[in-house]
Design a protein around this motif. Structure first.
Motif, short mmCIF file in Angstrom:
data_model
loop_
_atom_site.label_atom_id
_atom_site.label_comp_id
_atom_site.label_asym_id
_atom_site.label_seq_id
_atom_site.Cartn_x
_atom_site.Cartn_y
_atom_site.Cartn_z
N GLN A 1 0.71 -0.73 -0.09
CA GLN A 1 0.17 -0.04 -0.57
C GLN A 1 0.95 1.69 0.14
N ILE A 2 0.59 2.25 -0.39
CA ILE A 2 1.82 3.03 -0.98
C ILE A 2 0.13 4.71 -0.33
N ALA A 3 -0.03 6.03 0.60
CA ALA A 3 -0.83 6.24 0.11
C ALA A 3 0.06 7.90 0.58
N LEU A 4 -0.15 8.91 -0.04
CA LEU A 4 0.64 9.99 -0.64
C LEU A 4 -0.93 10.84 0.04
N MET A 5 0.12 12.25 1.17
CA MET A 5 -0.92 13.34 1.97
C MET A 5 -0.94 14.07 0.92
N GLY A 6 -2.72 14.38 -0.11
CA GLY A 6 -2.94 15.70 0.11
C GLY A 6 -3.24 15.77 0.92
N SER A 7 -4.29 17.30 0.17
CA SER A 7 -5.12 18.54 0.71
C SER A 7 -6.69 18.73 0.64
N MET A 8 -7.14 19.46 1.22
CA MET A 8 -8.11 20.04 0.16
C MET A 8 -7.72 21.38 -0.02
#
Length: 259
Positions: free
Chosen positions: A137-144
């Protein structure tokens, strides 16, 4: 779709904020946490707290702008532990305060190096290894902030927009190799950086609460983890308004960095 709980988790930007809260959330006996951050003292404090819950912890005091050093560390840790989950969380922002025209070239470059190229370096180091194993699993931190440009943080908004598109682009190609991609889209979270901003922070959540939401979403194998949803829908609805009107509203919001 529920996924197998990860045993080895690598988190960048793990010395404070959401990254540290995620590390503590996963910390328990039988888990291996690999924590990456720039601040050695804070990183060691985070590691000590995680170890107190029984987790095995490795730390890498690395600036993600140093791509070669970051990749070497990730590959070394992967050879030793087989990383199940990468959370590419490291990120920074800056504020264009009242009276300033825009961010300097140096600040803009630094934000892009950390928020975009730091993420790419981590992903490109681990993704081939996961694909070879046929799982991960790879999770990328985005943002509103990626959903609508903010006049007081243009570089930050631009970098998070890049991460959103990057995550979407990777998802289909890596899924067929057994590797899932998750884009995390938080609103305001109470982190050390946000604590220094004098600006409205609607529906802000604690880092601990944000970490719980993110972990639950990852365990369910979600493509996107968005919170709080009401704020997300409000921002989406705002995109239907005339751009000049939204620009005028946002320009009236006073924002200052109090540090």
């Amino acid at each position: 779709m529920m996924v197998t709980p990860p045993q080895t988790i690598l988190i960048t930007g793990a010395s404070s904020g959401i990254g540290k809260a995620l590390a503590v959330s996963y910390a328990q006996r039988g888990k291996t946490l690999i924590l990456v951050g720039r601040d050695v003292r804070q990183l060691e404090e985070a590691a000590a707290e995680c170890r107190s819950f029984g987790a095995t912890v490795e730390i890498g005091a690395i600036d993600v702008r140093h791509a070669e050093k970051l990749c070497e560390f990730i590959l070394k840790m992967d050879r030793q532990y087989n990383v199940d989950l990468l959370i590419a969380n490291a990120g920074v922002s800056a504020v264009v305060s009242e009276g300033e025209i825009m961010e300097s070239v140096e600040i803009t470059a630094s934000i892009f190096e950390i928020n975009v190229f730091g993420v790419l370096s981590a992903v490109q180091a681990i993704a081939p290894q996961m694909c070879t194993r046929g799982k991960g699993q790879i999770a990328l931190m985005g943002s509103m902030a990626a959903l609508r440009g903010l006049p007081y943080a243009p570089a930050y908004c631009a970098t998070k927009s890049a991460i959103h598109i990057y995550a979407e682009s990777l998802r289909a190609s890596l899924n067929k190799h057994g590797v899932s991609i998750t884009l995390i889209v938080p609103g305001f979270v109470e982190t050390p950086f946000n604590a220094g901003l004098s600006s409205p922070k609607p529906m802000a959540l604690s880092a601990k609460r944000a970490a719980a939401i993110i972990r639950r979403g990852l365990e369910k194998g979600k493509c996107e983890i968005v919170f709080p949803r009401l704020l997300y829908f409000l921002i989406r609805a705002g995109s239907l308004l005339p751009a000049r009107l939204v620009d005028a509203i946002l320009a009236r919001i006073p924002v200052e960095n109090l540090r």
